[in-house]
Design a protein around this motif. Sequence first.
Motif, short mmCIF file in Angstrom:
data_model
loop_
_atom_site.label_atom_id
_atom_site.label_comp_id
_atom_site.label_asym_id
_atom_site.label_seq_id
_atom_site.Cartn_x
_atom_site.Cartn_y
_atom_site.Cartn_z
N ASN C 199 0.84 -1.18 0.00
CA ASN C 199 0.00 0.00 0.00
C ASN C 199 0.89 1.24 0.00
O ASN C 199 2.12 1.15 0.05
CB ASN C 199 -0.97 -0.03 1.17
N VAL C 200 0.26 2.36 -0.09
CA VAL C 200 1.01 3.59 -0.31
C VAL C 200 2.08 3.80 0.76
O VAL C 200 3.21 4.13 0.47
CB VAL C 200 0.06 4.79 -0.36
N GLY D 46 -2.41 -3.01 5.63
CA GLY D 46 -1.00 -3.14 5.25
C GLY D 46 -0.56 -4.60 5.14
O GLY D 46 -1.36 -5.51 5.26
N GLU D 246 -4.07 10.02 4.18
CA GLU D 246 -2.63 10.14 4.34
C GLU D 246 -1.92 8.80 4.21
O GLU D 246 -0.93 8.68 3.50
CB GLU D 246 -2.29 10.75 5.70
N PHE D 247 -2.47 7.77 4.88
CA PHE D 247 -1.71 6.53 4.96
C PHE D 247 -2.00 5.57 3.83
O PHE D 247 -1.18 4.75 3.49
CB PHE D 247 -1.95 5.84 6.30
N TYR D 248 -3.21 5.64 3.27
CA TYR D 248 -3.53 4.66 2.25
C TYR D 248 -3.59 5.25 0.86
O TYR D 248 -3.48 4.55 -0.12
CB TYR D 248 -4.85 3.96 2.58
N LEU D 249 -3.83 6.53 0.80
CA LEU D 249 -3.93 7.12 -0.53
C LEU D 249 -2.73 7.98 -0.85
O LEU D 249 -2.56 8.45 -1.97
CB LEU D 249 -5.21 7.95 -0.65
N GLY D 250 -1.88 8.18 0.13
CA GLY D 250 -0.67 8.95 -0.12
C GLY D 250 -0.96 10.40 -0.43
O GLY D 250 -0.22 11.06 -1.14
N ARG D 268 3.79 8.51 12.05
CA ARG D 268 3.35 7.12 12.01
C ARG D 268 1.91 7.05 12.47
O ARG D 268 1.51 7.74 13.40
CB ARG D 268 4.21 6.28 12.95
N LYS D 269 1.15 6.23 11.83
CA LYS D 269 -0.23 6.11 12.28
C LYS D 269 -0.28 5.38 13.61
O LYS D 269 0.53 4.51 13.91
CB LYS D 269 -1.05 5.40 11.24
#
Lengths: 328, 358, 271, 273, 406
Positions: C199-200, D46, D246-250, D268-269
Motif C-alpha cells: 500500500n502507499v 498493510g 494520508e496513509f492509504y492514498l498517499g 506514524r499512524k
Amino acid sequence: MMDQFFFAAEVFINGLMTGVMYSLVALGFVLIYKASGVFNYAQGVMALFAALTLVGIMDGQVPFSHLINAMFGTHLSNFSWTVGPLVAIILTAGVMVLLAILIEKLVLQHLVGQEPIILFMATIGLAYFLEGLGDVMWGADIKTLDVGLPQGISDTIEQATANWFGYGFFIDRLDIWATFIAALLVAALVAFSQYTKQGRAMRAVADDHQAALSVGISLQFIWIMVWSIAGFVALVAGIMWGTKSGVQFSLSLIALKALPVLMLGGFTSIPGAIVGGLIIGVGEKMFEFWVGPLVGGATENWFAYVLALIFLVFRPQGLFGERIIERV
Amino acid sequence: MFYREAGDFKTSYRDDSQTFPIRLDRWGYYAILAVAVLVVPFVINDYWASAILLPFLIYSVAAIGLNVLTGYAGQVSLGTGGFMAVGAYAVYKLMTAFPEVNVVIHILLAGGITALVGIAFGLPSLRIKGFYLAVATLAAQFFLVWLFNKVPWFYNYSASGQITAPERTVLGWAVTGPAASPAAKYLICLAFVVFAAWMARNLTRGMIGRKWMAIRDMDIAAEIIGVNPLTAKLSAFGVSSFFVGIAGALLFAVYLGAAEVTEAFGINKSFLVLFMVIIGGLGSIFGSFAGAAFMVLLPVFLKNLLVGGFGWPTDLAAHIELMIVGALIIFFLIVEPHGLARLWRLVKEKLRLWPFPH
Amino acid sequence: MQATDGYVTADGRQIGGVVLDLRDITLRFGGVEAIKQISFDIREGEIRAIIGPNGAGKSSMLNVISGFYVPQEGEVWFRGEKRGPMKPYEVARLGIARTFQNIALFDGMSVLDNIMTGRLNKMKSGFLSQALWWGSAEREEIANRAQVERIIDFLEIQNIRKTPVGRLPYGLKKRVELARALAAEPSILLLDEPMAGMNVEEKEDMSRFILDVNDEFGTTIALIEHDMGVVMDLSDRVVVMDYGRKIGDGTPDEVRNNQEVIDAYLGVAHD
Amino acid sequence: MLDANPAPENLLEVNNIEVIYNHVILVLKGVSLTVPKGSITALLGGNGAGKTTTLKAISNLLASERGEVTKGSIVYRGEAVSELNPAALVKKGVIQVMEGRHCFEHLTVEENLLTGAYTRSDSAAVKQDLEMVYDYFPRLRERRKSQAGYTSGGEQQMVAMGRALMSRPETILLDEPSMGLAPQLVEQIFDIVKAVNEGEGVTFLLAEQNTNVALRFAHYGYILENGRVVMDGEAKDLRENPDVKEFYLGMSDEGRKSFRDVRSYRRRKRWLA
Amino acid sequence: DLIVPNLSYRTGPYGANGTQYADGFNDYFTLLNERDGGIGGEMIKVPECETAYNTEKGVECYEATKEGALIFNPLSTGITYQLIPKVAVDKKVLYTPGYGRTSAKDGSVFEWVFNAPANYWDGASIAIKYLLDENGGDLNGKKIALVYHNSAYGKEPIRTLQELSKKHGFTLSEVPVEAPGQEQKSQWLQIRRDKPDYVLMWGWGVMNQVAIQEAANIRFPMENFIGIWWAGSELDVMPAGDGANGYKALTFNGVGTDYPLYDELQSYVIEPGKASQGGEHVGSAVYSRGMYAAVVIAEAIRKAQEIAGTSAITPEQLRDGFEQLDMTAEHLAELGLPDFGPAFALSCSNHGGNGMARVQQWDAAAKQWNLITEFMEPDAEVLDPLIAEDSAAYAAEAGIERRSCD
Ligand SMILES: Nc1ncnc2c1ncn2[C@@H]1O[C@H](COP(=O)(O)OP(=O)(O)OP(=O)(O)O)[C@@H](O)[C@H]1O
Ligand SMILES: Nc1ncnc2c1ncn2[C@@H]1O[C@H](COP(=O)(O)OP(=O)(O)OP(=O)(O)O)[C@@H](O)[C@H]1O
Ligand SMILES: [Mg+2]
Ligand SMILES: [Mg+2]
C-alpha cells in the motif's frame, strides 16, 4: 551365423516382453504421481496386497485366520468354498477401491499441500502397513495363482518361426498376454487423462493442491478415483507377476524394477511408462547377455538404473515427462 | 512457563550464533553428554550395546550425513546403502593393508574415500533434480553393491565374499573384533557421533550451510544471487558421503564385525536412513538423532512388547509390528510433517507460552 | 542525448558513464519472441526504470542481464568490455544483485540467514575452517553479521530477524529480498517490481530505501515497476517496452508525453 | 454497517473469527465483517494485516497451511460454512482468486481456464464463457496454448482471474487482483469486476493494497490492521477520511506527495497502539 | 531348563521357507517335552525371535536370547558370519547344518561352530559325484552351468566346482542371479544358447521358483537340473506345476511323513494342538530339515549330559557333547527316523561330519519328493585342502590360536 542373429532377435523380443511386465508396475506409479505429485512407494506392496487378496478370495481363505487362531485358540483356515477367477477379480478390485477410500480418509486428507517428500514418506508408512496387513490377513506362505492365463512357451509361435526361419522362437504366452493387457490399459489411461474433465482436474491437482481446491476440485474425489485406478493397475500387475513366480513377499520388490522405467519414461507420462519399459527391458537383457559374462554377470539391476541415468542426463525430465518449469 | 528464554540476552553476535542459544537447552545438552560419557559406559551390557546403543549411534552418523545432503542441500538420495558399503570396504582394506595404523585414522580415511565416491556420483545432480535424482542415486546404490560383490580384491579374495573385521585397539582398548567390550565399542561410536554432529553443526550454521539451503529452497534464485551450484551440490555430496562412509565403516568394523555387501548394505539401508531423516526432521541435526532413535528403538520396543509382553507368536508380532510402525510413521507425519525435530520445537514453543494457549 | 561521461539530474546528482550496455538483444522461447532487438544502457549511479505492459519482456530483460537467459542475438557490455557467456553466479560476482518478481526467498531459512546469503561472495574462509569453526570462519561470520545487522536496521526489520521467511506476509518478504540484495553491496541493483502488493505507506518506505541506497552507496539501480507514480518520481531515465520492442526511452517527462507509450501502456495520461 | 435494521440480504457474515497458524501463531484476533448481496466490499490494510488469512478462512483453505479458525463463525446465505470443504463451497458459488496467482503450471492457459469450470456441466455455456474471458483478456487468447508456467507474471494474474470467472460464481473472493498488473490493466480488471458485479449481480469481497482503485470501485470498505478491523465505512466516506487519505492514498493536504519527498520525517499512524 | 533359542524368520522375502523350518525345529522339542519330559529330565525351552533374515536383527535376537542359552541355529549364512566371532567370546554353541561357513568344519579353528552333516562344498562335490555316476564316471567335455544367488551363500560352491572341473575335465559356467531373482530371462536364454548338459542351482526364495519355471520354459530337461538342498522344497517346485516334474535336489534329510516318529508327533504334538502354527507344514522338505536340526541338537545334548554326568549342562559341555556325537544309522532308527539322515561322527577337529547327502526328485503328479539315491560321500581329496586353506586364512585374520585336538 544366422543362428546368432536369430538368437539376438530372440533376446531382443524377450527383452521387450520383460519390459512390458515392468511397465505394468510403472503405470501405477505414473498415475498417482500425475494426480497428486506423490511418488507412491507403496505401489509394489499394493500389487502384492492385491494379489494376496485375489488368491485368498479364490481359495476361500479365512482372512486374519492366524490372528483369530492365536487369540481364540481356534483352527480356522479355509471356508468350504472357492471362488472363480472373474468374480474374485471383481471382488478384489472392490477391495482396492475400499483401500483407496481408506488411504484418502486416513492419510492423504491430512497431508494436503505438503511437500512431495513428506507425501513420499507417508506412502512409505503405508507400504509398511500394507505389508503387515497383507501378511496378517492372508499369511506369509507362497501361494500359487492361476486365473487361467496361459503360461509357458507358445508352441504355435515356435513352430511357425521354425518353419519360416529355421529357428524356433521361444516366447512365453504369459508375456504375450501381458503385452495385450498393457496396451489396453495404456490406451484407456491416456484417453482418460488427456481428454476428460476428470483427467484435467487430476493434472491440476498435481500442480497445486490449494489452487485446485480453490476452483472447486474435490481433492478427496480425485484422490480416491486415482488411487482406485492405481489399485486396479496394481491388481493387474500382481496377477501377471504372481502367475509367473507365485504370490509372495518378493512381489513387492518388483517396484524396484519399475523405478528405472519410470525415470526413463518420465514420472508423468503414461506412454512413457511403456516406452521406458521397453527400452529398459531390451537394454538390460542385451547388456546382461553380451557384456554381463565379461564382467561377472548379475548386471541387470544396476544397468537398468545406469541406462536411465544416461537418458536423464540428456533429458532431465525423462523421455516423455513434462518439462520441468524453471523460472524466476 | 516451564521453558523460558526471557532474560537470556545476547550481547555479541558470537553468542547469538552459538549452537544452543538458550541457556536451558545448553545445560540440558551438557547433562546428556555427561551421562553419555560418564555413566553409560559403566552400566552398558552386550544387549544394550548391540541391540540399541550401537545401532542408534551409528545410524545417527549416517542420518546426519544424509541430512546434510537431503535435509540441508535438498538433494534426495537413495544411495546411502551403497556409500556405507564404500566406507565399510574402504576401512576393511585399510585395516588389513596397514595393520599398524590406528583404526581411528582408518575410519576417517574411509570417510574421505567415500566422500570422493560420493562426489563422483553427485555429478548427475547438476542436471537431474527431485525424485529423478533420487532414483538416479539408486544407480550408485546398485552399482556399488554389485562392484563390491564382484571384484574379489575388495574382499581380499575370501571364499564367500564376506569381510571380517580384525581386532584393532585404541589406547590399548580393543574396539573392533569379537573381544572388544561393549563399553569400548560404545565410546568409539559416541566419539564419532559427537564429532559428526559438531562438524555438521558448524558447517550448517556457516556460509557453506547457507549455500546448501539456498540451493535446496530455490536453486535458480540461489544461482542468480551467486551460489555456484556445482561446488555447492558437490560439497554437499562430499560432506554427506564422508559421514555416511564413517557410519558404514563403524557399522562394519565396530558393530557387525563381519558383513556381506548385498545383505548389509542393500537398498533397504538406503531407505532406512532416509526414513530416519524424514521422520526425524529434514534440515535438523537433532532430527537426525530423533529419527535414528525412532527407527532403531521402535521395532525393538514393539517386539519386546508384543512377544515378550503379550506373548504373541513371533510371526504375528512381526507382521503387526510392521503395521504399527507404518501407522506411526503416518501418524507423526500428520501431526507434524516436518518431523520430530519440529514437533519438539513446537512443544517448546507451547511450553514457553504455558499456561496461555498462544 | 547526454554527454558521454554522464549528466546531472534535476535534483543535482552527478551521473557517471555507461556501466551496462545492452546492444540489439533478441531473446526467443521456441516460437515466442520475448525480446526483439532491444538496446539501451544504464549509467553509473542512476535510477533506471523499465516499464511496459504485462508480458512485454521486462523480467526477461533482467534475466538476460543476470545471465539466467542467454539471448540468441545481441551483446551485453559491462564497464566497457563485452561480456562473454557467463553463468548467473559469475554475473553475481561482478557486483550485480537483484530481487525477483515472484519472490524468490529461501523459505526454509530465517530472515537473518537469507540476508547473510547475500554476502556469500564476501566471505572467503575455507572449508576446513568452517567445519571446525575455527579462526577465520568465526571472525568472518561475526564481521559479516555486523554488516547484515546494519542493513536490517536500515530496512527496519529487526523484529523479524529470526523468523522463517515462509511465514512472513508478502510485503515484508519483498523487503527481505531487498535486504538480501543489498547485503551483497552491489554496484548494480536490479529490482523487479519491488513494490507490487504494497500500500502507499509501504511504497513510501520502499522508495525511501531505494533512494537512500542510491544516495549513500552510489548504487546504480534498474527498476521494473507498474506504479507510475513511483516510476515517475524516482527514476532518472525510463525505458518502455511493448511486445518485446522498445517503444520509448528518456526522462520521465519525455516518456510520459510519448504518444506511443500512452497508447500502449499508460492509457490515460498519468499525473 | 451498524445499521439499526440489519439488511436481510447479507450474503456473507464473518463473526468475530480468530485464526491460529501452526497451533501457536495468532493472526486474526476477532474479525467481523458482512458482505451484502450484490456489493463490492473491499478489505484494506498493510502487509501482514491478515487480509489473505481472512479470505482463506472464508473459503476454508486454511487447513492446507496448517491454520485453523478457533473462534467465531462464518455464515454464508444464513448457513454456517466453516465445516464445508472448499469444493462444496465452490458448488455453493463462492470462489477465491488466490494471492500470488497459483496457476496450474503444467496445464496450458486454456486448460487452466477450463478447470475453472470444473463444477459446471453445461459445456456449451462453458465454451461461451471461455470466449467471454478471452474477450476480457485478449492477451490470453494469444497465449492459449502455452503452459501457464511460462507466461509472464501479469498473464498469470489474468489466468487466475479468468479461471474464477469461468465457474460462474455468486461470490468472488479476490486477493490482490491488481498486484503486478500494468496500470491500464488494473483499471481494466476493476472495470471487469464492476461489469460482472453490475451485469450479473456477482458479489465481490476483495483484498487490495491498491487502496486508491479499490475505494473507487468498492461500495464498502474495511480496514484491517494487525488482525483486527480498525475502521470501516462506505467507500466514499473512507476516501474522505484524513487518516486514510494520508496513509492509504498517499495524499496530504496539498494533494499527492512525491515519492521522492517522503524521505523526511513521517508521522506514524497510531490507530491501534 | 535347557534353553535353545530359535532365531527364525517368518516375514520378509524368505519368510515362507523360514516358517517351515522353524515349525519343524519347534515341534521336535515340543515332542521331547511332551513325550519324555524334556531331555534327561530337563525341559527344553525354545524362545523364538524373529530375524527377518536380516543380520542386524539377527544380532539383536542373539543378544536378546543369549542369556542362559546353549546353542544357536540362525538359518542364515549372513547371521552366521556375525555370530561366529561372538559365540567364541560368549562361549555358546553355533550349529549351522547345511549352511553358514564351510570351513567351520575345522574344529581346531572354529571351536564353537558345528556344521554337520554337510556343507555347501560337500553339496557341490556330491552333485558332481552324482553326475559322474550318471555318466559312467566320466564328465570330460561336459558343460555344467551354476545358477547362483548372487550373495555370499550363492558364491560358496564356486571354488569347489572350479577345482572339480579341473579334476574331472568338465567346463563350468557361472550364471549369477541378483536377489531377489524375480526376473531371470537373460540367464535362462543364456543357458538356452550355451546348452549346458547340466545345471546346478544355489538359490533361495523366489529365485528358485522363477528358475524352475524358466527352465521349464526353455524346455531344459528337468532331470539334468539339480538344486542344492535349499533349492529343494515343495515351495520351489509347486508354482511351475507339471513343468517341474523330474527336477532334482540334494538333501541330507528325509522327506514325507513316512517315519515312525511322525506317529508320535501326531499324537503328542499335532493332535493336542501344540504344533507350531497349527502343523500346516508337517512333513515338507524344509520342515523336515528344521526337525532334523533339532534331532541333532537333542542328541548332542543327550551326549553332553552323559559325559558331564548332569542334566543341566553348560554350553561348554554341549560343545563336548557335539564333539563326541556319533549319529549311527541304528541310533536314528531308534529315534523313529530310520534312514532319515546320514550316519556321521564328530570330533574335536571334525565339526562337519562326513558331509554325506543324497538326491531327491520331484514327482509333480504325486506332488512329492522321492529319494533316488543313497547317501553319498563327497570328494575329500578336493575338499580337505580347501577347508584347511580357508580355516587357516580365518585363523590368521582373526588372530586365533589353532586348538590342539589330540
Ligand atoms: N502459513 C503461515 N504460518 C504462519 N504464519 C502465517 C502463515 N501465513 C500467514 N501468516 C502470518 O499471518 C499474518 C497475516 O498474513 P496475511 O497473509 O493474512 O496478511 P495480508 O494482509 O494478506 O498481507 P499482504 O498484504 O502482505 O498479503 C502475517 O503476520 C503472517 O506472518
Ligand atoms: N522461460 C520462458 N519460456 C517461454 N516463454 C517465456 C519464458 N519466460 C518468459 N516467457 C514469455 O516471454 C514474455 C515476456 O515475459 P516477461 O516475464 O519478461 O514479461 P514482463 O514484461 O516481465 O511481464 P509482467 O509485467 O507481466 O511481469 C511473456 O509472454 C512470457 O510468457
Ligand atoms: Mg515481469
Ligand atoms: Mg495477502
